[in-house]
Design an enzyme around this catalytic site. Structure first.
Site, PDB file in Angstrom:
ATOM      1  N   CYS A  32       0.848  -1.196   0.000  1.00  0.00           N
ATOM      2  CA  CYS A  32       0.000   0.000   0.000  1.00  0.00           C
ATOM      3  C   CYS A  32       0.881   1.242   0.000  1.00  0.00           C
ATOM      4  O   CYS A  32       1.935   1.257   0.632  1.00  0.00           O
ATOM      5  CB  CYS A  32      -0.897   0.048   1.231  1.00  0.00           C
ATOM      6  N   TYR A 262     -12.163 -11.859 -22.921  1.00  0.00           N
ATOM      7  CA  TYR A 262     -11.380 -12.073 -21.704  1.00  0.00           C
ATOM      8  C   TYR A 262     -12.351 -12.319 -20.545  1.00  0.00           C
ATOM      9  O   TYR A 262     -12.319 -11.644 -19.514  1.00  0.00           O
ATOM     10  CB  TYR A 262     -10.468 -10.873 -21.402  1.00  0.00           C
ATOM     11  N   CYS A 360      -7.948  -1.792 -15.718  1.00  0.00           N
ATOM     12  CA  CYS A 360      -7.273  -1.497 -14.458  1.00  0.00           C
ATOM     13  C   CYS A 360      -5.974  -0.735 -14.701  1.00  0.00           C
ATOM     14  O   CYS A 360      -5.212  -0.510 -13.761  1.00  0.00           O
ATOM     15  CB  CYS A 360      -6.979  -2.791 -13.692  1.00  0.00           C
TER      16      CYS A 360
END
Length: 417
Positions: A32, A262, A360
């Site tokens: 993170c 996909y 993404c």
């Protein structure tokens, strides 16, 4: 704040207030980078970055506020962790920031549900008890390599895949029995074995060691079965929102045909199946399609046609795909690298009225949108929505709606190509 986060914020030239990161290894762990930003500021940062990336597109619509996750903690349904060795003990966690070799021990990863965290600790402890060595990428020696943990939000159960170098199966079997005895919520333990030098959690051989074949979960209205190697979005809540959004922007096409490229486990196809007459879904992985078929049957959906192979290769059969399976709409959800150039040419040849692109990776998204915007037929971006699929990290999921220029009116239902 760690150095990488400081550089990130400086580069964005935006003053955000810092907060106390709750994770004790923040700054050490590379998992993170935004924990020391208040969650509303994280959303603002992601929106601004996405808007800058999309500035390369002529006439791109403004990015609306990013759709948040109500609880940005304990949301991940899957994690891939790496074994390490530090201070004379086994560690199990994520690669340390700015390091390929060091591993930050995930004593309590705040992104994982508590049941998954307990399972990770149990595997780490049992691995240490075996006395077998941790695999060292520098020397390519050792046994324990990775742990993949999956969590079902529906049942609070856990599936594990232990990835090792070739070695003693009896030790793995004993570990599986021990962790399941201590934690009944662990319903499956798989063993993946690999001799590859690459430091990835992809086994050459996969064996069910103990427990059930798969993990049951639910996304939105659909029951799904998960395999250790299945791809599913990390937040089931946001996945449902994305797929509902995709379904809604396509609109009802009772006699229409959709492509789901996909397709993975077939979730998008399941959402589309109630909107269109038939869905043609493609994925390269046979185990994805096996579960997609099982998921369709389990949910009583019978108008999905599954095809195995690479998208860019299968679509070259123009006689089939442009006649028998000609699409009114196409949904693509490619890997981070985006669309293969041959896949782009096939989309253009199909001439759908609308393309919905789930991404993404803003860089590959913009590259592909530019290509679709300058080719023939030409496609124009008519809608953009961003979803915070990965709170506390730099990533964001984007859904772009493209309409064929001259093929439909923005906001209307798809017409006939």
């Amino acid at each position: 704040m760690n150095d990488r986060a400081v550089r990130t914020l400086d580069r964005d030239k935006h003053a955000f207030a810092r907060v106390c990161a709750p994770c004790p290894v923040f700054g050490t762990c590379g998992g993170c980078t935004l924990q020391d930003l208040a969650y509303p500021d994280q959303l603002t940062l992601k929106r601004e970055r996405l808007q800058r990336a999309l500035a390369a597109l002529d006439g791109a619509p403004a990015v609306p506020p990013v759709v948040p996750l109500e609880d940005p903690w304990r949301y991940r349904n899957k994690a891939e962790l790496t074994f390490g060795w530090a201070d004379g003990r086994v560690t199990l966690g994520y690669h340390a920031a700015r390091s390929y070799w060091r591993v930050a021990d995930a004593e309590d990863c705040r992104l994982l549900p508590e049941a998954a965290v307990r399972a990770v600790r149990a595997v780490r402890d049992e691995a240490e008890r075996t006395g077998l060595p941790v695999y060292l990428p520098k020397t390519h020696q050792g046994f324990f390599r990775h742990l993949v943990v999956r969590h079902s939000r529906t049942t609070d159960q856990v599936l594990l895949m232990l990835v090792t170098a070739p070695g003693p199966s009896d030790a793995v079997a004993a570990m599986a029995r021990a962790v399941r005895a201590r934690h009944p919520e662990i319903v499956s333990v798989y063993w993946g074995c690999t001799s590859r030098a690459a430091d990835v959690a992809v086994p050459d051989v996969l064996t069910l060691v103990d427990g059930e074949v798969g993990l049951a979960d639910r996304v939105g209205p659909f029951n799904i079965a998960l395999h250790p190697l299945s791809f599913v979005q990390p937040s089931s809540v946001q996945a449902d929102r994305i797929y509902r959004h995709v379904r809604d922007v396509i609109g009802p096409l009772p006699q229409g045909t959709a492509w789901d490229l996909y397709c993975g486990l077939g979730l998008i196809a399941l959402y589309l199946a109630g909107q269109v007459g038939r869905v043609f879904a493609i994925d390269v992985e046979p185990h994805h399609l096996a579960l997609a078929r099982r998921n369709a049957e389990a949910n009583g959906v019978h108008n999905i046609h599954l095809h195995q192979g690479r998208v860019e290769t299968l679509l070259f059969d123009r006689r089939y795909w442009l006649h028998e399976a000609r699409p009114d709409v196409i949904v693509v959800d490619p890997p981070r690298a985006g669309l293969h150039p041959d896949a782009v040419s096939s989309l253009l040849a199909a001439r759908p009225s609308r393309i919905v692109y789930c991404s993404c990776n803003a860089d590959s998204l913009v590259r592909d949108l530019l290509e679709l915007g300058k080719a023939f037929p030409r496609y124009r971006v008519t809608g953009l929505t961003a979803f915070d699929m990965f709170p506390q990290t730099n990533h964001v999921e984007t859904v772009a709606v493209l309409d064929r220029v001259g093929g439909r009116t923005s906001g209307s239902g798809p017409g006939t190509p």
